[in-house]
Design a protein around this motif. Structure first.
Motif, short mmCIF file in Angstrom:
data_model
loop_
_atom_site.label_atom_id
_atom_site.label_comp_id
_atom_site.label_asym_id
_atom_site.label_seq_id
_atom_site.Cartn_x
_atom_site.Cartn_y
_atom_site.Cartn_z
N PRO A 280 22.54 -76.28 67.73
CA PRO A 280 21.28 -76.46 68.55
C PRO A 280 21.80 -76.17 70.03
O PRO A 280 22.65 -75.91 70.34
CB PRO A 280 21.03 -77.79 68.11
N VAL A 281 20.73 -76.11 70.85
CA VAL A 281 20.98 -75.93 72.46
C VAL A 281 21.56 -76.97 72.94
O VAL A 281 21.27 -78.13 72.80
CB VAL A 281 19.53 -75.96 72.89
N THR A 282 22.68 -76.61 73.52
CA THR A 282 23.59 -77.78 73.91
C THR A 282 24.01 -77.36 75.31
O THR A 282 24.33 -76.26 75.72
CB THR A 282 24.92 -77.71 73.30
N ASN A 283 23.83 -78.36 76.42
CA ASN A 283 24.07 -78.19 77.80
C ASN A 283 25.36 -79.08 78.17
O ASN A 283 25.25 -80.28 77.98
CB ASN A 283 22.93 -78.55 78.79
N ASN A 284 26.49 -78.63 78.41
CA ASN A 284 27.83 -79.29 78.65
C ASN A 284 28.44 -78.82 80.22
O ASN A 284 28.45 -77.70 80.50
CB ASN A 284 28.82 -78.93 77.91
N ALA A 285 28.44 -79.93 80.86
CA ALA A 285 28.83 -80.01 82.37
C ALA A 285 30.08 -80.70 82.52
O ALA A 285 30.09 -82.05 82.60
CB ALA A 285 27.67 -80.14 83.44
N THR A 286 31.10 -80.23 82.82
CA THR A 286 32.54 -80.86 82.76
C THR A 286 33.09 -80.69 84.24
O THR A 286 33.20 -79.51 84.66
CB THR A 286 33.19 -80.46 81.72
N MET A 287 33.68 -81.64 84.58
CA MET A 287 34.63 -81.67 85.71
C MET A 287 35.59 -82.34 85.53
O MET A 287 35.83 -83.59 85.45
CB MET A 287 33.98 -81.95 87.17
N VAL A 288 36.93 -81.75 85.52
CA VAL A 288 38.26 -82.39 84.92
C VAL A 288 39.48 -81.90 85.91
O VAL A 288 39.60 -80.70 86.30
CB VAL A 288 38.72 -81.63 83.50
N ASN A 289 40.10 -82.97 86.17
CA ASN A 289 41.18 -82.87 86.86
C ASN A 289 40.99 -81.86 88.40
O ASN A 289 41.83 -81.04 88.56
CB ASN A 289 42.16 -82.38 86.28
N SER A 290 39.99 -82.23 89.10
CA SER A 290 39.67 -81.23 90.17
C SER A 290 39.46 -81.98 91.36
O SER A 290 39.01 -83.33 91.58
CB SER A 290 38.29 -80.44 89.92
N LEU A 291 39.82 -81.41 92.52
CA LEU A 291 39.50 -81.82 93.79
C LEU A 291 40.28 -83.32 94.21
O LEU A 291 39.92 -84.03 94.96
CB LEU A 291 38.02 -82.31 94.07
#
Length: 324
Positions: A280-291
């Motif tokens: 299926p259409v999946t949208n994943n936005a991830t911000m890991v161990n940054s800034l």
């Protein structure tokens, strides 16, 4: 330095920026409302502030997407920023995009003036216009992943990061800094984003399992019957000479028959049974161990999908209180 020599940079700055303002007011013919209102506002701002300006910095940026169609079937869009821009200093802008029709922008305008006898004023203006209109997106079993991992750690200054995956996303980082050794400092950061008539259709492929069905049948019965008849045979005769043959005998015969019968079998056939959805259409936005451990102005945008709008704007004006 003579006063007339000191005024020359101001004259050149005014002429250059006013020319840019005039061009900005007339070049955005296809921007609709953005072109009209923003152009007038920009001209008024520049004309009112730059008259007394000893330093000016202007950035004008326009992006437009229109009447586009995107069809993704089994498509994978991955935007990644891994272990990047660590320990950076100053003004940092990073754009990472995957997909179709995405708009990203990093705009910076910095003006400084320390010549008090040239009115001691500074003007900085940064502007970015983005528009999406009448675009259509159809996603079939599409995966959009935007990831920011282990990036921009230990950085300082102005940091703007955009990471997006998908279609027709808009992201901006605007910076306007004006520093004046005199009494006037003006900084303006403008960001205009618009999305109109954006049609998104997310679909997936149906999954099926192939199932085999079986059926059995059995039948049985009995039967019986009686019969009769005769058996013929010829016996040799002892007649006179005129009798050339023997006599025919008919022996009676009777019989009785009975029994049982049975039939059995197995039938099989296959059917498709719906079980769910494939990819299926999946949208994943991830911000890991940054800034981590950053200092200053930090803006990070991470998005996945369609038609997202995100902005980071910074406007700083610093003047000299002692000069007032």
């Amino acid at each position: 330095m003579k006063p007339k020599m000191a005024l020359k940079p101001l004259v050149f700055a005014l002429a250059a920026v006013m020319a840019v303002a005039a061009q900005a007011g007339g070049r955005n013919e296809h921007g609709g409302h953005n072109g009209g209102h923003n152009g007038n506002n920009n001209d008024s701002l520049l004309l009112s502030l730059l008259v007394n300006a000893g330093s000016a910095a202007t950035v004008l940026d326009t992006q437009s997407n229109g009447n586009n169609r995107v069809l993704n079937e089994g498509t994978r869009n991955d935007a990644r920023m891994d272990n990047s821009a660590n320990g950076s200093n100053g003004n940092l802008g990073a754009n990472v995009a995957a997909g179709d029709g995405n708009q990203q922008d990093n705009v910076a305008a910095i003006a400084t003036a320390d010549e008090n006898f040239i009115f001691g004023s500074a003007v900085a203006m940064a502007q970015a216009n983005q528009s999406n209109f009448s675009n259509g997106v159809k996603n079939y079993s599409t995966s959009n992943n935007a990831t920011l991992t282990g990036s921009a750690n230990g950085s300082s200054g102005n940091i703007g990061i955009n990471v997006t995956a998908g279609d027709f996303n808009q992201q901006k980082n605007n910076l306007a800094i004006a520093v004046s050794g005199g009494r006037v400092a003006a900084a303006t950061g403008a960001a205009n984003q618009s999305v109109g008539n954006l049609n998104v259709d997310n679909k997936a492929d149906r999954t099926y399992s192939k199932d085999t069905l079986y059926s059995t049948f059995a039948a049985h019965g009995t039967y019986q019957g009686n019969g009769w008849g005769y058996v013929e045979d010829e016996s040799s005769g002892h007649g006179n000479g005129h009798d050339r043959g023997g006599r025919t005998d008919k022996d009676p015969l009777k019989f009785h028959e009975e029994g049982t019968f049975g039939l059995a079998g197995v039938a099989s056939y296959q059917v498709l049974t719906p079980t769910g959805w494939k990819n299926p259409v999946t949208n994943n936005a991830t911000m890991v161990n940054s800034l981590n451990g950053v200092s200053g102005n930090v803006g990070a945008n991470v998005s996945a999908g369609n038609g997202n709008q995100q902005t980071n704007s910074l406007s700083i004006a610093a003047g000299c209180k002692a000069c007032m």
